[in-house]
Design a protein around this motif. Structure first.
Motif: not given
Length: 251
Positions: A188-189, A195-196, A201-203, A226-227
């Motif tokens: 969700s985040l 673009f965070n 990375a945590q996902l 995406l980036l």
């Protein structure tokens, strides 16, 4: 009585919910709520409503909006409640209510507890209080208010605090190895903040730790594309490190 600003602005008394219908009256209420128990100068109200293009009648019109707000409080909430909240205090007005009646203050108090737990290395407490703080939010701050430059500063500040609290929660939950529980939150985040790179990375790491190595690599490739396509950038060090950790792990 509750004043809610983390989402559409609302004044709630038992089961009665009041929201001004006139946009500028709604702006005035929002400004009073954001500066609860502080004097809101008439000049600040005028600046919020009209910026650099205030009409000659700005003072009288702003006072009319305050009058309308008081009148609405009386009609919607009863005479006893309606008349005591907005106090005329030269050179402006004060919304005089208990701090714990505002969802903004409740959020900030809970977030402060989470930060305090982090300072002493209490990951369990950090996760608990940060999650409680985030659950206070119903949506974007002042979601239905046409914000001028004064209110926009408050909204931006609240959004920054929310992101900080979300990061606290994710760090604590990762330390507690709650990877499976985190995956839904992180998905969700990253949709909300595409673009965070730290969240992405945590996902990737959480998916890998939960035994979903292929999904982790897919998540990395998705954000990498995406980036590249949207910003012309390579993945950050955090993202590259997460990918390397997945590649080093056992299938």
């Amino acid at each position: 009585m509750e004043f809610k600003a983390l989402g559409p602005i609302e004044v709630v008394n038992d089961r009665l919910v009041y929201t001004p219908s006139a946009p500028k009256v709604k702006q005035v209420l929002a400004l009073l709520v954001m500066r609860t128990n502080q004097i809101v100068r008439l000049e600040s109200i005028i600046d919020e409503l009209w910026g650099d293009h205030a009409p000659r009648t700005a003072v009288t019109t702003a006072q009319t909006y305050i009058y309308q707000l008081r009148k609405d409080f009386v009609v919607e909430l009863g005479e006893e409640l309606g008349e005591r909240f907005i106090v005329t205090t030269p050179p402006g007005y004060v919304l005089s209510v208990p701090e714990d009646s505002l969802d903004i203050r409740v959020f900030e108090q809970l977030a402060d507890r989470a930060h305090a737990c982090t300072a002493v290395g209490d990951a369990e407490g950090t996760a608990r209080w940060a999650k409680a703080a985030l659950q206070v939010w119903r949506g974007a701050p002042l979601a239905d208010v046409p914000c001028g430059r004064v209110l926009q500063d408050y909204v931006s500040n609240l959004e920054e605090k929310r992101v900080s609290t979300q990061e606290l929660y994710v760090r604590a939950a990762m330390n507690l190895e709650r990877y499976r529980d985190l995956i839904t939150d992180l998905r969700s985040l990253v949709m909300e903040y595409p673009f965070n790179e730290w969240l992405h990375a945590q996902l990737v790491l959480a998916l890998n730790k939960a035994g979903r190595r292929v999904d982790a690599l897919h998540a990395y490739q998705k954000v990498r594309t995406l980036l590249r396509d949207e910003l012309g950038l390579d993945p950050s060090h955090d993202l590259q490190h997460a990918q390397q950790e997945v590649l080093r792990s056992s299938p």
